[in-house]
Scaffold this motif. Structure first.
Motif, PDB file in Angstrom:
ATOM      1  N   LEU A   1       0.808  -1.227   0.000  1.00  0.00           N
ATOM      2  CA  LEU A   1       0.000   0.000   0.000  1.00  0.00           C
ATOM      3  C   LEU A   1       0.841   1.277   0.000  1.00  0.00           C
ATOM      4  O   LEU A   1       0.447   2.270  -0.619  1.00  0.00           O
ATOM      5  N   ILE A   2       1.969   1.259   0.681  1.00  0.00           N
ATOM      6  CA  ILE A   2       2.779   2.477   0.829  1.00  0.00           C
ATOM      7  C   ILE A   2       3.060   3.169  -0.508  1.00  0.00           C
ATOM      8  O   ILE A   2       2.849   4.375  -0.623  1.00  0.00           O
ATOM      9  N   PRO A   3       3.513   2.461  -1.552  1.00  0.00           N
ATOM     10  CA  PRO A   3       3.843   3.150  -2.803  1.00  0.00           C
ATOM     11  C   PRO A   3       2.631   3.737  -3.533  1.00  0.00           C
ATOM     12  O   PRO A   3       2.790   4.560  -4.421  1.00  0.00           O
ATOM     13  N   LEU A   4       1.438   3.315  -3.164  1.00  0.00           N
ATOM     14  CA  LEU A   4       0.228   3.791  -3.844  1.00  0.00           C
ATOM     15  C   LEU A   4      -0.292   5.102  -3.269  1.00  0.00           C
ATOM     16  O   LEU A   4      -0.965   5.856  -3.965  1.00  0.00           O
ATOM     17  N   LEU A   5       0.015   5.375  -2.029  1.00  0.00           N
ATOM     18  CA  LEU A   5      -0.574   6.510  -1.319  1.00  0.00           C
ATOM     19  C   LEU A   5       0.169   7.811  -1.589  1.00  0.00           C
ATOM     20  O   LEU A   5       1.386   7.876  -1.500  1.00  0.00           O
ATOM     21  N   ALA A   6      -0.610   8.854  -1.879  1.00  0.00           N
ATOM     22  CA  ALA A   6      -0.041  10.182  -2.151  1.00  0.00           C
ATOM     23  C   ALA A   6      -0.308  11.127  -0.987  1.00  0.00           C
ATOM     24  O   ALA A   6      -0.285  12.338  -1.149  1.00  0.00           O
ATOM     25  N   GLU A   7      -0.582  10.587   0.171  1.00  0.00           N
ATOM     26  CA  GLU A   7      -0.827  11.393   1.362  1.00  0.00           C
ATOM     27  C   GLU A   7      -0.257  10.657   2.571  1.00  0.00           C
ATOM     28  O   GLU A   7       0.040   9.472   2.512  1.00  0.00           O
ATOM     29  N   GLU A   8      -0.124  11.394   3.656  1.00  0.00           N
ATOM     30  CA  GLU A   8       0.383  10.820   4.904  1.00  0.00           C
ATOM     31  C   GLU A   8      -0.697   9.927   5.517  1.00  0.00           C
ATOM     32  O   GLU A   8      -1.785  10.395   5.848  1.00  0.00           O
ATOM     33  N   VAL A   9      -0.391   8.639   5.625  1.00  0.00           N
ATOM     34  CA  VAL A   9      -1.331   7.672   6.184  1.00  0.00           C
ATOM     35  C   VAL A   9      -0.551   6.753   7.117  1.00  0.00           C
ATOM     36  O   VAL A   9       0.496   6.232   6.742  1.00  0.00           O
ATOM     37  N   THR A  10      -1.060   6.543   8.313  1.00  0.00           N
ATOM     38  CA  THR A  10      -0.472   5.574   9.231  1.00  0.00           C
ATOM     39  C   THR A  10      -1.010   4.203   8.854  1.00  0.00           C
ATOM     40  O   THR A  10      -2.216   4.021   8.706  1.00  0.00           O
ATOM     41  N   ILE A  11      -0.116   3.242   8.672  1.00  0.00           N
ATOM     42  CA  ILE A  11      -0.532   1.873   8.359  1.00  0.00           C
ATOM     43  C   ILE A  11      -0.084   0.981   9.511  1.00  0.00           C
ATOM     44  O   ILE A  11       1.107   0.885   9.802  1.00  0.00           O
ATOM     45  N   LEU A  12      -1.057   0.369  10.169  1.00  0.00           N
ATOM     46  CA  LEU A  12      -0.794  -0.503  11.309  1.00  0.00           C
ATOM     47  C   LEU A  12      -1.004  -1.962  10.912  1.00  0.00           C
ATOM     48  O   LEU A  12      -1.922  -2.272  10.153  1.00  0.00           O
ATOM     49  N   CYS A  13      -0.180  -2.849  11.456  1.00  0.00           N
ATOM     50  CA  CYS A  13      -0.282  -4.281  11.180  1.00  0.00           C
ATOM     51  C   CYS A  13      -0.763  -5.024  12.422  1.00  0.00           C
ATOM     52  O   CYS A  13      -0.228  -4.820  13.512  1.00  0.00           O
ATOM     53  N   THR A  14      -1.738  -5.905  12.227  1.00  0.00           N
ATOM     54  CA  THR A  14      -2.200  -6.745  13.337  1.00  0.00           C
ATOM     55  C   THR A  14      -1.266  -7.925  13.531  1.00  0.00           C
ATOM     56  O   THR A  14      -1.312  -8.584  14.560  1.00  0.00           O
ATOM     57  N   ASN A  15      -0.462  -8.215  12.521  1.00  0.00           N
ATOM     58  CA  ASN A  15       0.427  -9.380  12.528  1.00  0.00           C
ATOM     59  C   ASN A  15      -0.362 -10.669  12.734  1.00  0.00           C
ATOM     60  O   ASN A  15      -0.028 -11.511  13.558  1.00  0.00           O
ATOM     61  N   GLY A  16      -1.426 -10.791  11.966  1.00  0.00           N
ATOM     62  CA  GLY A  16      -2.249 -11.999  11.993  1.00  0.00           C
ATOM     63  C   GLY A  16      -3.323 -11.930  13.052  1.00  0.00           C
ATOM     64  O   GLY A  16      -3.930 -10.893  13.276  1.00  0.00           O
ATOM     65  N   THR A  17      -3.553 -13.018  13.724  1.00  0.00           N
ATOM     66  CA  THR A  17      -4.597 -13.111  14.736  1.00  0.00           C
ATOM     67  C   THR A  17      -4.272 -12.189  15.905  1.00  0.00           C
ATOM     68  O   THR A  17      -3.135 -12.096  16.344  1.00  0.00           O
ATOM     69  N   ILE A  18      -5.302 -11.517  16.388  1.00  0.00           N
ATOM     70  CA  ILE A  18      -5.124 -10.552  17.468  1.00  0.00           C
ATOM     71  C   ILE A  18      -6.359 -10.610  18.363  1.00  0.00           C
ATOM     72  O   ILE A  18      -7.462 -10.857  17.877  1.00  0.00           O
ATOM     73  N   SER A  19      -6.170 -10.388  19.641  1.00  0.00           N
ATOM     74  CA  SER A  19      -7.309 -10.383  20.564  1.00  0.00           C
ATOM     75  C   SER A  19      -7.954  -9.001  20.549  1.00  0.00           C
ATOM     76  O   SER A  19      -7.360  -8.027  20.086  1.00  0.00           O
ATOM     77  N   GLU A  20      -9.156  -8.923  21.080  1.00  0.00           N
ATOM     78  CA  GLU A  20      -9.845  -7.635  21.152  1.00  0.00           C
ATOM     79  C   GLU A  20      -9.054  -6.646  22.009  1.00  0.00           C
ATOM     80  O   GLU A  20      -8.914  -5.478  21.661  1.00  0.00           O
ATOM     81  N   VAL A  21      -8.497  -7.116  23.111  1.00  0.00           N
ATOM     82  CA  VAL A  21      -7.690  -6.255  23.990  1.00  0.00           C
ATOM     83  C   VAL A  21      -6.480  -5.716  23.232  1.00  0.00           C
ATOM     84  O   VAL A  21      -6.191  -4.520  23.278  1.00  0.00           O
ATOM     85  N   ASN A  22      -5.780  -6.602  22.510  1.00  0.00           N
ATOM     86  CA  ASN A  22      -4.611  -6.165  21.748  1.00  0.00           C
ATOM     87  C   ASN A  22      -4.987  -5.224  20.611  1.00  0.00           C
ATOM     88  O   ASN A  22      -4.254  -4.289  20.302  1.00  0.00           O
ATOM     89  N   LEU A  23      -6.127  -5.467  19.983  1.00  0.00           N
ATOM     90  CA  LEU A  23      -6.597  -4.588  18.916  1.00  0.00           C
ATOM     91  C   LEU A  23      -6.866  -3.189  19.456  1.00  0.00           C
ATOM     92  O   LEU A  23      -6.449  -2.185  18.875  1.00  0.00           O
ATOM     93  N   ILE A  24      -7.528  -3.116  20.602  1.00  0.00           N
ATOM     94  CA  ILE A  24      -7.822  -1.822  21.224  1.00  0.00           C
ATOM     95  C   ILE A  24      -6.522  -1.118  21.613  1.00  0.00           C
ATOM     96  O   ILE A  24      -6.377   0.088  21.393  1.00  0.00           O
ATOM     97  N   GLU A  25      -5.568  -1.866  22.139  1.00  0.00           N
ATOM     98  CA  GLU A  25      -4.262  -1.273  22.467  1.00  0.00           C
ATOM     99  C   GLU A  25      -3.559  -0.753  21.215  1.00  0.00           C
ATOM    100  O   GLU A  25      -2.970   0.321  21.220  1.00  0.00           O
TER     101      GLU A  25
END
Length: 108
Positions: free
Chosen positions: A16-40
């Motif tokens: 995605l990074i090379p496609l974006l022409a604006e400042e965008v934060t891209i976060l990775c869940t790194n696969g399976t994630i719990s609700e608590v970890n997602l909220i964090e």
């Protein structure tokens, strides 16, 4: 307000990074994630416009359901089933999904 895209892994982020022409934060869940970890993970970005782009597979579906439960206001971009993974989706499809979500995209 900033913009944030949540993806499953680093390869998705790197697509995605090379496609974006604006400042965008891209976060990775790194696969399976719990609700608590997602909220964090998203805690510092809750005031951002958040969009998800998960794979069209079982794990991606689990993440979409989790996101709907924790952040129902988030827009979810759906990868067409025939491509299954964000990293394997043709650039034109990714560009169109991002444009539909009102992201600025680089020309070409």
């Amino acid at each position: 307000m900033g913009k944030c895209i949540v993806v499953e892994g680093r390869a998705d982020k790197m697509r995605l990074i090379p496609l974006l022409a604006e400042e965008v934060t891209i976060l990775c869940t790194n696969g399976t994630i719990s609700e608590v970890n997602l909220i964090e993970l998203l805690e510092d970005y809750e005031h951002y416009e958040i969009v998800t782009m998960f794979d069209a597979d079982k794990n991606g579906e689990k993440l979409r359901k989790l996101m709907n439960r924790a952040y129902p206001e988030v827009k979810q971009l759906i990868i067409p089933q025939e491509y299954v993974e964000v990293e394997k989706t043709p650039t034109i499809i990714l560009r169109n999904l991002l444009i539909q979500a009102k992201f600025s995209i680089k020309e070409g």
